[in-house]
Write an enzyme that holds these catalytic residues in place. Structure first.
Site, short mmCIF file in Angstrom:
data_model
loop_
_atom_site.label_atom_id
_atom_site.label_comp_id
_atom_site.label_asym_id
_atom_site.label_seq_id
_atom_site.Cartn_x
_atom_site.Cartn_y
_atom_site.Cartn_z
N PHE A 199 0.86 -1.19 0.00
CA PHE A 199 0.00 0.00 0.00
C PHE A 199 0.89 1.23 0.00
CE2 PHE A 199 -3.75 2.46 0.79
CZ PHE A 199 -4.79 1.62 0.43
N GLN A 251 -6.75 15.18 4.35
CA GLN A 251 -6.25 14.49 3.17
C GLN A 251 -7.33 14.48 2.08
OE1 GLN A 251 -5.37 10.04 3.13
NE2 GLN A 251 -3.34 10.94 3.11
N HIS A 259 -8.54 13.09 -1.78
CA HIS A 259 -8.35 12.06 -2.80
C HIS A 259 -8.57 12.75 -4.14
CE1 HIS A 259 -8.89 8.44 -5.15
NE2 HIS A 259 -8.48 7.73 -4.13
N LEU A 262 -15.98 8.01 -4.33
CA LEU A 262 -14.59 7.81 -4.69
C LEU A 262 -14.41 6.93 -5.93
CD1 LEU A 262 -12.07 7.22 -1.89
CD2 LEU A 262 -11.86 5.82 -3.90
N GLU A 277 -8.01 4.66 -7.56
CA GLU A 277 -6.79 4.94 -8.30
C GLU A 277 -6.61 3.96 -9.47
OE1 GLU A 277 -5.29 5.63 -4.74
OE2 GLU A 277 -4.78 7.66 -5.35
N ARG A 314 -0.94 11.03 -5.12
CA ARG A 314 -2.25 11.67 -4.88
C ARG A 314 -2.15 13.18 -4.74
NH1 ARG A 314 -5.58 8.11 -0.35
NH2 ARG A 314 -5.82 6.29 -1.66
N HIS A 324 -11.13 13.46 2.15
CA HIS A 324 -11.15 12.03 2.42
C HIS A 324 -10.91 11.67 3.90
CE1 HIS A 324 -10.98 7.86 1.32
NE2 HIS A 324 -9.71 7.72 1.55
N ARG A 350 -1.78 11.36 6.50
CA ARG A 350 -1.94 9.96 6.92
C ARG A 350 -1.49 9.01 5.83
NH1 ARG A 350 -6.87 6.19 5.79
NH2 ARG A 350 -6.86 7.50 3.94
C1 LIG Z 1 -14.17 5.49 1.37
C2 LIG Z 1 -13.19 5.32 2.50
C3 LIG Z 1 -12.29 4.24 2.49
C4 LIG Z 1 -11.36 4.07 3.53
N1 LIG Z 1 -10.51 3.01 3.51
C5 LIG Z 1 -9.60 2.84 4.50
C6 LIG Z 1 -8.71 1.71 4.51
O1 LIG Z 1 -8.74 0.86 3.62
N2 LIG Z 1 -7.82 1.59 5.52
C7 LIG Z 1 -7.74 2.51 6.54
O2 LIG Z 1 -6.92 2.35 7.42
N3 LIG Z 1 -8.60 3.57 6.57
C8 LIG Z 1 -9.53 3.76 5.59
N4 LIG Z 1 -10.37 4.83 5.63
C9 LIG Z 1 -10.43 5.66 6.85
C10 LIG Z 1 -11.12 4.89 7.98
O3 LIG Z 1 -12.17 4.11 7.44
C11 LIG Z 1 -11.71 5.79 9.06
O4 LIG Z 1 -10.75 6.69 9.49
C12 LIG Z 1 -12.17 4.98 10.27
O5 LIG Z 1 -13.01 3.93 9.87
C13 LIG Z 1 -12.86 5.82 11.33
O6 LIG Z 1 -13.29 4.97 12.36
P1 LIG Z 1 -13.86 5.52 13.73
O7 LIG Z 1 -14.14 4.36 14.60
O8 LIG Z 1 -12.98 6.58 14.24
O9 LIG Z 1 -15.22 6.24 13.31
P2 LIG Z 1 -16.52 5.68 12.52
O10 LIG Z 1 -16.38 4.33 11.99
O11 LIG Z 1 -16.86 6.77 11.57
O12 LIG Z 1 -17.60 5.62 13.66
C14 LIG Z 1 -18.14 6.74 14.29
C15 LIG Z 1 -19.21 6.29 15.24
O13 LIG Z 1 -19.61 7.38 16.05
C16 LIG Z 1 -21.01 7.43 16.11
N5 LIG Z 1 -21.38 8.81 16.40
C17 LIG Z 1 -20.91 9.94 15.81
N6 LIG Z 1 -21.45 11.01 16.39
C18 LIG Z 1 -22.29 10.56 17.36
C19 LIG Z 1 -23.14 11.18 18.29
N7 LIG Z 1 -23.28 12.52 18.36
N8 LIG Z 1 -23.86 10.41 19.12
C20 LIG Z 1 -23.77 9.07 19.07
N9 LIG Z 1 -22.96 8.42 18.21
C21 LIG Z 1 -22.24 9.17 17.37
C22 LIG Z 1 -21.48 6.90 14.78
O14 LIG Z 1 -22.80 6.44 14.85
C23 LIG Z 1 -20.47 5.77 14.57
O15 LIG Z 1 -20.91 4.63 15.26
C24 LIG Z 1 -11.31 5.02 4.60
C25 LIG Z 1 -12.20 6.09 4.61
C26 LIG Z 1 -13.13 6.25 3.56
C27 LIG Z 1 -14.03 7.44 3.58
#
Ligand SMILES: Cc1cc2nc3c(=O)[nH]c(=O)nc-3n(C[C@H](O)[C@H](O)[C@H](O)COP(=O)(O)OP(=O)(O)OC[C@H]3O[C@@H](n4cnc5c(N)ncnc54)[C@H](O)[C@@H]3O)c2cc1C
Lengths: 80, 605
Positions: B130, B251, B253, B263, B266, B297, B364, B409
């Protein structure tokens, strides 16, 4: 569909895990949902209950569904 | 309504639920924290706006980084070097060492929770390369990413959700946390929250409060993030007087579908896709004569932004460029790029076999967030201490800034972040509670702020429309603090976003119902988004250098300042104070835990 059921459904359409599904369902809710009869609306509720990836695969035509109740709604989603 | 076995009432109408720990967020970070707390026997509540497995983590496909060395030699110190370099030396090296060293442990744990990782023939976790992950301190690409087909995030959420169910974590699904509760001495005591089904406001009174609310990518007009990423955790922290760190770093994309943000991988350029401007010119030839459309990117994104700024964008508003694959064999497109054809039709109204796709650099990932120590404890500046702990408050995942991603990142490091810091936030909370941290008395005005916000929304007439306000914010952010930044635009951007803020503090909703009022929920989210947008714009205007994802036209690449980076003045973290929109700074931690510092150097690949 009464207000509460509709609003619950709306939340479950406008806050998804995948952006693709957010957009597809929100759009359909705004533009096509009203035109469905009760049974079709119920079928849409069931579809909206699916996991995001499975639903996106259906909407994007990467997967198909046999269920005669759901398939026509999937077709509408594909076209919307 | 959920579980009222510990019901208590502070004022006439606001019920109190008492827990050892309350976790806001059921994505990767929140679920990982909850496992630590529940398995330690603590009474743990997890709140989420949506069913846990619908959290945005589900979108992650690329994988999670860990130097397991299953396919070839690898070492956490190499991973650490890559992460420091990726961060353009803004990442804290203690936190980066902590994360890279813990990677193997958290990935193997996940495997034990039942995560179906792809496997090699001999049964080990299969690893793929990656961008930015290298062997032997930047020598050549290494296979470090662990994935579960194209559903890594999905599989992760399922495995951890099941583990939590076993451990008796109590889930409050379709509940929205509204405000952080802090007492006069600065201790965090829980949150106020709304049950969407009833509209009831409830106090979650906890000994430990953990934020895992994800990113705020929806502050931009073009975003790959799902609609749910409204930065609620950051908004709540800001309203409680906690500063936000390094918010200028986002960041982008290069290829999101214009208008929709979806999205486009790539892989499309990998298969021969070409970027063109309004003159149909293959403009990447001018910016990157060798790599052309396959340049990194940030190079591609900036070239696109320059074309648009100089008037060579396409469409009525000249605000996108074209990604052309019409010269490729349709059979190849359908076979090698599944879903792309449908994405074009659904989100751009374009048949990409016949017409080029409209694309723009698209927000992103959020590198900044709530400032934390690598133990997951939230920290802020106090009495000369840059990292004074905010007692009772922890954060992990995209809403937190540990800071491991610094100014940029590396792909697959964010899933690692949420595992490592989700876990360490949970562990630290367990440690603090076992050491005797008790429930502190709730302040008398505990829910006043929340109730005032709700009642303002319910009673205001002639206020601003939520959708219009959101759009004004998103346009302002996209135009003034996008992937390529200009001094004059940033200055105007600050003024504009402060104008939008006035509207965001004056929202009106038509629906006043209690139960399932999605208009109210969206208005409350908007009040969070604006805090993040403002922090981003003001922090970006203030940082007068280019570093990582923050690239300014007036800080170009020169011999004195390679890549426009100016370490003498700007090698420091930004802290935006929401109280008075002011900015302070704190030093970057250059001291790893056990190894030698990765010394400052120009970032080049
Ligand atoms: C299209 C895409 C592809 C990606 N691919 C990768 C990858 O391959 N590898 C990688 O390392 N990263 C990747 N990322 C980044 C990564 O997915 C995210 O940074 C990560 O999943 C965030 O996880 P989290 O647990 O912090 O938040 P999230 O998974 O966003 O969870 C947030 C949680 O908080 C809750 N919440 C929010 N506000 C409130 C509130 N006020 N009250 C109650 N609940 C609330 C939501 O309901 C949810 O349950 C990608 C991002 C995108 C957009």
């Amino acid at each position: 569909m009464d207000r509460q059921d509709y609003e619950r459904l709306r939340w479950r359409c406008i806050r998804r895990g995948l952006l693709e599904v957010d957009i597809a369902l929100t759009r359909f809710l705004d533009e096509g949902f009203d035109k469905l009869d009760d049974e079709q609306q119920q079928a849409f509720v069931e579809l909206a209950d699916m996991e995001d990836h499975d639903l996106w695969h259906l909407i994007s035509g990467q997967a198909d569904i046999d269920d005669p109740r759901l398939a026509p709604i999937v077709n509408l989603l594909r076209k919307s | 309504m959920g579980c009222f076995d510990s019901l208590e009432v502070v004022s006439v109408s606001i019920p109190v639920l008492k827990f050892d720990a309350v976790i806001v967020g059921a994505g990767g970070a929140g679920l990982r924290s909850a496992i630590q707390l529940s398995e330690a026997g603590l009474k743990t509540a997890v709140l989420s706006k949506v069913f846990p497995t619908r959290s945005h983590t589900v979108a992650a496909q690329g994988g999670v980084a860990a130097s397991l060395g299953n396919s070839e030699e690898d070492h956490w110190t190499w991973h650490m070097y890559d992460t420091v370099k990726g961060s353009d030396w803004l990442g804290d090296q203690d936190a980066i060492e902590f994360m890279c060293k813990k990677a193997n442990e958290v990935v193997v744990e996940l495997e034990h929770y039942g995560m179906p990782f792809d496997r090699t023939d001999n049964g080990k976790i299969y690893q793929r390369p990656f961008g930015g992950h290298m062997s032997n301190f930047g020598e050549k690409p290494v296979r470090r990413s662990c994935a579960a087909a194209d559903r890594t995030g999905h599989a992760m959420l399922h495995a951890m959700y099941q583990r939590n169910v076993k451990a008796n974590t109590q889930f409050f699904v379709e509940w929205m946390a509204l405000d952080l509760i802090r007492d006069d001495e600065g201790h965090v005591l829980g949150v106020t929250a709304m049950e969407m089904e009833t509209g009831q406001i409830v106090i979650f009174h906890a000994r430990a409060t953990i934020f895992a609310t994800g990113g705020a990518g929806r502050i931009y007009y073009s975003s790959t993030n799902a609609f749910i990423n409204t930065g609620d955790g950051l908004g709540m922290a800001a309203r409680a007087g906690i500063p936000l760190e390094d918010m200028e770093f986002w960041q982008f994309h290069p290829t999101g579908v214009a208008g929709a943000g979806v999205l486009i991988t790539e892989g499309v350029r990998g298969e021969g896709g070409i970027l063109r401007n309004s003159n149909k010119e293959r403009f990447m030839e001018r910016y990157a004569p060798n790599a052309k459309d396959l340049a990194s990117r940030d190079v591609v994104s900036r070239a696109m932004a320059t074309e648009i700024k100089e008037g060579r964008g396409c469409g009525v508003n000249k605000d996108y460029v074209l990604l052309d694959i019409t010269h490729l064999d349709p059979a190849t497109i359908m076979k090698r790029l599944p879903g792309i054809h449908e994405i074009g039709i659904q989100f751009a109204g374009v048949d990409c076999l016949k017409e080029p796709l409209p694309v723009v650099p698209t927000c992103h990932y959020q590198m900044g967030g709530i400032p934390t120590h690598y133990s997951g404890r939230v920290v802020m500046q106090q009495n000369g201490d840059h990292n004074a702990v905010v007692p009772g408050f922890y954060a992990g995942g995209e809403c937190a800034c540990a800071s491991v991603h610094g100014a940029n990142r590396l792909g697959t490091n964010s899933l690692l972040d949420l595992l490592v810091f989700g876990k360490s936030a949970g562990d630290s909370a367990v440690e603090d509670l076992k050491a005797g941290r008790a429930h502190r008395d709730l302040p008398k005005d505990v829910s006043d702020k929340t109730m005032a916000r709700i009642s303002a929304l319910d009673n205001r007439k002639g206020g601003a429309n939520v959708n219009e306000t959101r759009l004004a914010m998103q346009r302002t952010m996209q135009d003034h603090a996008g992937v390529f930044r200009f001094s004059d635009m940033l200055k105007q951007g600050v003024e504009k976003i402060l104008e939008v803020e006035k509207a965001a503090r004056n929202l009106e909703i038509k629906d006043k119902s209690m139960a399932w009022n999605t208009a109210r929920t969206e208005a409350l989210e908007m009040e969070n988004l604006i805090e993040v947008a403002k922090a981003t714009m003001i922090s970006a205007e203030a940082r007068k250098e280019s570093r990582g994802a923050h690239v300014r036209d007036d800080a170009p690449d020169t011999a004195e300042f390679p890549n426009g980076r100016n370490d003498a003045e700007w090698h420091k973290h930004t802290l935006f104070s929401p109280v008075d929109n002011s900015i302070t700074y704190k030093p970057v931690n250059m001291q790893p835990l056990t190894v030698e510092t990765v010394a400052l150097k120009t970032r080049s690949y």
